[in-house]
Design an enzyme around this catalytic site. Structure first.
Site, mmCIF file in Angstrom:
data_model
loop_
_atom_site.group_PDB
_atom_site.id
_atom_site.type_symbol
_atom_site.label_atom_id
_atom_site.label_comp_id
_atom_site.label_asym_id
_atom_site.label_seq_id
_atom_site.Cartn_x
_atom_site.Cartn_y
_atom_site.Cartn_z
ATOM 1 N N ASP A 1 0.816 -1.222 0.000
ATOM 2 C CA ASP A 1 0.000 0.000 0.000
ATOM 3 C C ASP A 1 0.849 1.271 0.000
ATOM 4 O O ASP A 1 1.950 1.289 0.548
ATOM 5 C CB ASP A 1 -0.912 -0.028 1.242
ATOM 6 C CG ASP A 1 -2.026 0.994 1.143
ATOM 7 O OD1 ASP A 1 -2.358 1.421 0.018
ATOM 8 O OD2 ASP A 1 -2.572 1.368 2.195
ATOM 9 N N ASN B 1 -11.068 -2.491 -4.807
ATOM 10 C CA ASN B 1 -10.303 -1.524 -5.616
ATOM 11 C C ASN B 1 -10.980 -1.174 -6.957
ATOM 12 O O ASN B 1 -10.574 -0.223 -7.626
ATOM 13 C CB ASN B 1 -8.867 -2.014 -5.857
ATOM 14 C CG ASN B 1 -7.982 -1.914 -4.625
ATOM 15 O OD1 ASN B 1 -7.087 -2.731 -4.407
ATOM 16 N ND2 ASN B 1 -8.214 -0.901 -3.773
HETATM 17 C C1 IPE Z 1 -5.375 -2.484 0.337
HETATM 18 O O1 IPE Z 1 -5.093 -1.154 0.149
HETATM 19 C C2 IPE Z 1 -5.356 -3.211 -0.964
HETATM 20 C C3 IPE Z 1 -4.065 -3.335 -1.616
HETATM 21 C C4 IPE Z 1 -2.938 -2.849 -1.210
HETATM 22 C C5 IPE Z 1 -4.077 -4.085 -2.839
HETATM 23 P P1 IPE Z 1 -6.229 -0.070 -0.066
HETATM 24 O O2 IPE Z 1 -5.524 1.206 -0.376
HETATM 25 O O3 IPE Z 1 -7.212 -0.538 -1.055
HETATM 26 O O4 IPE Z 1 -6.939 -0.021 1.347
HETATM 27 P P2 IPE Z 1 -7.748 1.140 2.067
HETATM 28 O O5 IPE Z 1 -8.754 1.655 1.094
HETATM 29 O O6 IPE Z 1 -6.761 2.207 2.448
HETATM 30 O O7 IPE Z 1 -8.331 0.506 3.282
HETATM 31 C C1 IPE Z 2 -1.702 0.236 -3.259
HETATM 32 O O1 IPE Z 2 -1.467 1.598 -3.280
HETATM 33 C C2 IPE Z 2 -2.033 -0.348 -4.609
HETATM 34 C C3 IPE Z 2 -3.429 -0.744 -4.770
HETATM 35 C C4 IPE Z 2 -4.347 -0.687 -3.861
HETATM 36 C C5 IPE Z 2 -3.809 -1.258 -6.066
HETATM 37 P P1 IPE Z 2 -2.640 2.649 -3.279
HETATM 38 O O2 IPE Z 2 -3.016 2.937 -4.688
HETATM 39 O O3 IPE Z 2 -3.742 2.244 -2.389
HETATM 40 O O4 IPE Z 2 -1.908 3.919 -2.678
HETATM 41 P P2 IPE Z 2 -2.485 4.926 -1.592
HETATM 42 O O5 IPE Z 2 -2.870 4.123 -0.408
HETATM 43 O O6 IPE Z 2 -3.668 5.615 -2.209
HETATM 44 O O7 IPE Z 2 -1.359 5.848 -1.320
HETATM 45 MG MG MG Z 3 -4.073 2.487 -0.397
#
Ligand code: IPE
Ligand code: IPE
Ligand code: MG
Length: 246
Positions: free
Chosen positions: A25, A73
């Site tokens: 993340d 997502n």
């Molecule tokens: C969790 O991260 C999913 C992945 C890293 C693939 P998210 O960015 O989707 O989670 P939330 O929305 O902050 O809980």
């Molecule tokens: C994790 O990074 C990747 C996925 C969830 C696909 P994020 O895209 O959630 O990055 P942040 O949390 O918004 O910084």
């Molecule tokens: Mg994230």
């Protein structure tokens, strides 16, 4: 010589968890901090995955489970989703070419039916062609959700009961686990969440019952083998009791 040079890694005396899971993340925030569009961070995140997977193989981790795309997502913009799916396709294409050399065994966890047919085929091919490799096993969670996984397992078990292959009286934790995507994989010892968030976001709900969590503020594209070593060091300080008494 750097602390994490090949030689140091091989002679390191610390125990290494058998199964590490990572919520990859922070890609979006990493990009925003640099004035890039959010989706620009995913390419850097993919490079970090490559580095960390190889490092895990070098230090003898048996299983590495990574959360790459959740069932939630899909709420993101079409532009961001397309970038992520495009990067996955590119990564898998390269993985298929480098397979002989890397010897990483790939297993995909998640509902692949929602992916494009091309991407789904690539996942199936990668899994099939890497099944006998003896390096680290990477469980790649793609369109994965912990609740979705448990529901899918319950549905499959109910179907087996209706078809007379199973009966409700037989159901115990071991049998239920065999219906999950992670059947045959031991539960994760250590779950790492970079990016500063302190929640599971629907990751490995069943399997994490007794996992040790390590949270770090580092954003995933900045995450290095040194950060992994720090998490392992913290894990090695923990006392795991599994409900018993030490
Ligand atoms: C969790 O991260 C999913 C992945 C890293 C693939 P998210 O960015 O989707 O989670 P939330 O929305 O902050 O809980
Ligand atoms: C994790 O990074 C990747 C996925 C969830 C696909 P994020 O895209 O959630 O990055 P942040 O949390 O918004 O910084
Ligand atoms: Mg994230």
């Amino acid at each position: 010589m750097g602390l994490f040079s090949k030689k140091t890694k091989q002679s390191a005396q610390r125990p290494v968890p058998q199964h590490i899971a990572i919520i990859m993340d922070g890609n979006g925030r990493w990009a925003t901090k640099r004035g890039m569009p959010r989706y620009g961070g995913h390419a850097y995140g993919a490079e970090t995955f490559r580095t960390i997977a190889n490092y895990c193989k070098d230090i003898g981790v048996k299983y590495l489970t990574v959360y790459a795309f959740s069932t939630e997502n899909w709420k993101r913009s079409q532009e961001e989703i397309s970038t992520i799916m495009g990067l996955l396709g590119k990564y898998l294409q390269e993985a298929l070419l480098d397979m002989e050399k890397n010897r990483v065994r790939f297993v995909f966890s998640g509902d692949l039916s929602r992916l494009s047919p091309e991407l789904r085929d690539m996942c199936i091919q990668t899994q099939e062609r890497s099944k006998d490799y003896d390096g680290v096993q990477v469980n790649f969670c793609l369109n994965y959700g912990g609740r979705d996984e448990i529901m899918m397992a319950a549905r499959r078990f109910a179907r087996d009961c209706m078809e007379g292959k199973q009966s409700p009286e037989n159901l115990d934790e071991g049998l239920f686990s065999s219906y999950l995507y992670s059947a045959q994989v031991p539960d994760p010892d250590l779950i790492i969440r970079p990016s500063g968030e302190k929640r599971t976001s629907n990751f490995l709900l069943w399997q994490s019952a007794y996992s040790e969590y390590v949270f770090t503020d580092v954003l995933w594209p900045d995450f290095t083998p040194e950060d992994l070593e720090k998490a392992i060091a913290e894990y090695n300080q923990r006392s795991r009791r599994f409900g018993g008494v030490k």
